[in-house]
Design an enzyme around this catalytic site. Structure first.
Site, PDB file in Angstrom:
ATOM      1  CE1 TYR A  24       3.238  -1.737  -4.818  1.00 32.30           C
ATOM      2  CE2 TYR A  24       2.059  -3.133  -7.078  1.00 32.30           C
ATOM      3  CZ  TYR A  24       2.527  -1.951  -5.771  1.00 32.30           C
ATOM      4  OH  TYR A  24       1.375  -1.392  -6.126  1.00 32.30           O
ATOM      5  CG  HIS A 100       4.206   2.825   1.195  1.00 32.10           C
ATOM      6  ND1 HIS A 100       2.850   2.705   0.827  1.00 32.10           N
ATOM      7  CD2 HIS A 100       3.531   4.060   1.960  1.00 32.10           C
ATOM      8  CE1 HIS A 100       1.901   2.703   1.598  1.00 32.10           C
ATOM      9  NE2 HIS A 100       2.806   3.676   2.170  1.00 32.10           N
TER      10      HIS A 100
END
Length: 154
Positions: A24, A100
């Site tokens: 991430y 996402h």
């Protein structure tokens, strides 16, 4: 006329910058919000994050009732299992971009099939945190073009 754009974030995204940075990245949610506000320009931006499915559903309802001109949603783990989030998103009557941070299609099988994609106008995945600003800019263009969400299959 000032438009209203909602950016809604699901579980664990409050941990950005610390949670699995190899997936991430190191950008925090506060930095993501600043990028979104910059990309929104003069439009009003409602930026929210929750770890609770019901709260996310309530915020989707808020976007429907206001009404929002566009919605960006990163439902995180709820993308893959939440029928209540899916059902709420079916009612969104404006352009909807699913976002996402990672490319979910390159991940394990559990993270490859998003229910939300079936009702989204567009999907952005794998651009990291910069995907948020990309999504807000794209949403503004869709709104200007008068785009509507696709009719989901019954």
């Amino acid at each position: 006329m000032q438009r209203v754009i909602h950016v809604l974030n699901g579980p664990n995204l409050n941990r950005l910058g610390r949670r699995e940075p190899e997936i991430y990245g190191s950008t925090t949610l506060a930095e993501v919000e600043a990028m979104c506000r910059d990309a929104a320009g003069d439009d009003r931006l409602v930026f929210r994050q929750t770890n609770h499915e019901g709260q996310l559903v309530d915020w989707i309802h808020d976007a429907i009732d206001q009404p929002a001109d566009g919605v960006v949603i990163n439902p995180a783990g709820l993308s893959f299992r939440s029928i209540p989030v899916l059902d709420a998103l079916r009612m969104v009557g404006c352009p909807l971009i699913e976002l996402h941070i990672s490319n979910i299609h390159r991940r394990d099988a559990l993270h490859q099939h998003s229910l939300v994609s079936t009702v989204a106008t567009a999907v952005i995945a794998g651009l990291g945190a910069r995907g948020y600003a990309t999504a807000v800019r794209a949403l503004r263009e869709l709104i200007e073009e008068g785009a509507h969400p696709p009719n989901p299959p019954s």
